[in-house]
Design an enzyme around this catalytic site. Structure first.
Site, short mmCIF file in Angstrom:
data_model
loop_
_atom_site.label_atom_id
_atom_site.label_comp_id
_atom_site.label_asym_id
_atom_site.label_seq_id
_atom_site.Cartn_x
_atom_site.Cartn_y
_atom_site.Cartn_z
CG LEU A 1 -2.02 -0.95 1.49
CD1 LEU A 1 -3.14 -0.75 2.67
CD2 LEU A 1 -2.33 -1.15 0.05
CG ASP A 2 0.66 4.65 -2.89
OD1 ASP A 2 -0.93 4.83 -1.97
OD2 ASP A 2 -0.02 4.58 -3.99
CB SER A 3 0.99 8.38 1.69
OG SER A 3 1.40 8.65 0.60
#
Lengths: 82, 274
Positions: free
Chosen positions: A38-40
């Site tokens: 996942l990214d931000s």
């Protein structure tokens, strides 16, 4: 009142449906950012999704320290008990 | 694919022994000039441009044009020193875009300089630590560059900058390409910004023939072989095409990122040599 298992199942559902994560990759210990990629921006989406599904307002601070799937379950569990 | 694949000129000879000395001095001289130019302009021209009358938008556009012009000079210096030789046949297409996300692969240290030198109205996302640097903080803020300060604020900032008509450069590889790879795995930021700010992505291909100024080399290792770099412009990745896909933005961004990666792999073909 939802049990931790129900919260975990709900979270798995979101991760699979919204973030194309393989169900078998998800464990309580899995890190959202390293293991599940996942990214931000995904994290923001996840919080919004969790708010919709639980009907609880999630403060960004409560989610700051979250690293693993288990952390998310704990955070939601804590919220549901309030 | 309307981007006419350019053929690079034949590889430059590899300088050895005494012949390399002027190249090295020239290359290091370029670094010095870059630093000096940044420092001097933030003490002279930039304050002038900043206080010259005009709305915020006009001022920012002015500074961006100035930075582009400075970088053109810097690229000329690099060319003179024999460090790099840039060829571009489609500069017009870069000059005419507004409010678009410019995505590029990232083979060398000077990619951003080359891109900005070709575009008069462009900004980029700059890491937070540089905003605390007193020497360049001034330039960054009056050029309307975007601080990287968390997902939500970053999206808001990008939306604002893009809606003003400024283009935003993003290297989805995150850092320079690792030798031996065609590209590093792409981060999904560019696609996410495109989908959530309703902006198109214009892919730019930076094709190089030899490894130089790479991540693996220290900055003072000036290339012995002139890097031939061709700047090629691909077809727009329209945000609308992806917004029609099923699922949420997170899923669409993944699909868009996969297709961007595939596009670069197909276009570039060859990995950065060791």
């Amino acid at each position: 009142m939802q049990s931790r298992e129900q919260i975990y199942d709900m979270l798995c559902g979101i991760l699979v449906d919204e973030f194309e994560i393989e169900r078998e990759d998800i464990t309580l210990e899995a890190s959202l950012y390293q293991d599940l990629d996942l990214d931000s921006i995904d994290a923001v989406d996840l919080v919004i999704k969790l708010q919709q599904m639980t009907g609880k307002k999630i403060q960004p601070e409560e989610f700051k320290a979250v690293r693993t799937v288990d952390d998310v379950v704990n955070a939601i569990d804590g919220l549901m008990k309030q | 694919m309307s981007s006419t694949k350019q053929t690079l000129p034949p590889p430059a000879p590899k300088l050895t022994g005494i012949a390399y000395i002027p190249r090295w001095i020239g290359g290091v001289g370029c670094y010095l000039m870059f630093g000096l130019g940044g420092l001097l302009s933030s003490l002279t021209v930039l304050p002038l441009l900043r206080f010259w009358p005009g709305t915020y938008t006009v001022k920012v556009a002015r500074v961006q044009r100035f930075v582009s012009w400075m970088f053109r000079g810097f690229v000329a210096m690099l060319t003179f020193a024999g460090v790099i030789k840039v060829s571009q046949a489609q500069i017009k297409r870069l000059n005419n875009v507004t409010g678009t996300i410019i995505v590029a692969n990232h083979p060398t240290l000077v990619d951003v300089v080359v891109l900005i030198s070709l575009m008069p109205n462009v900004g980029c996302v700059v890491k937070q630590t540089l905003w605390r640097n007193p020497f360049i903080r001034g330039v960054l803020s009056c050029a309307g560059y975007i601080p990287n300060r968390g997902a939500t604020l970053l999206l808001d900032d990008c939306a604002e900058v893009l809606s003003r008509g400024t283009n935003v450069i993003i290297f989805p590889e995150g850092t320079r390409t690792v030798a031996g790879s065609i590209i590093n795995p792409f981060a999904r930021g560019a696609a996410n910004i495109a989908l959530r700010t309703c902006s198109d992505i214009l892919p730019v291909i930076l094709r190089t023939d030899v490894a130089g100024l790479t991540k693996q080399q220290p900055w003072y290792e000036i290339p012995r072989q002139t890097i031939n770099m061709s700047v090629e412009v691909g077809d727009i990745f329209s945000y609308q095409a992806y917004q029609q896909l099923d699922g949420g933005d997170a899923k669409r961004a993944r699909q868009m990122t996969r297709e961007l990666e595939q596009f670069y792999k197909t276009q570039l073909v060859h990995p950065i040599p060791f």
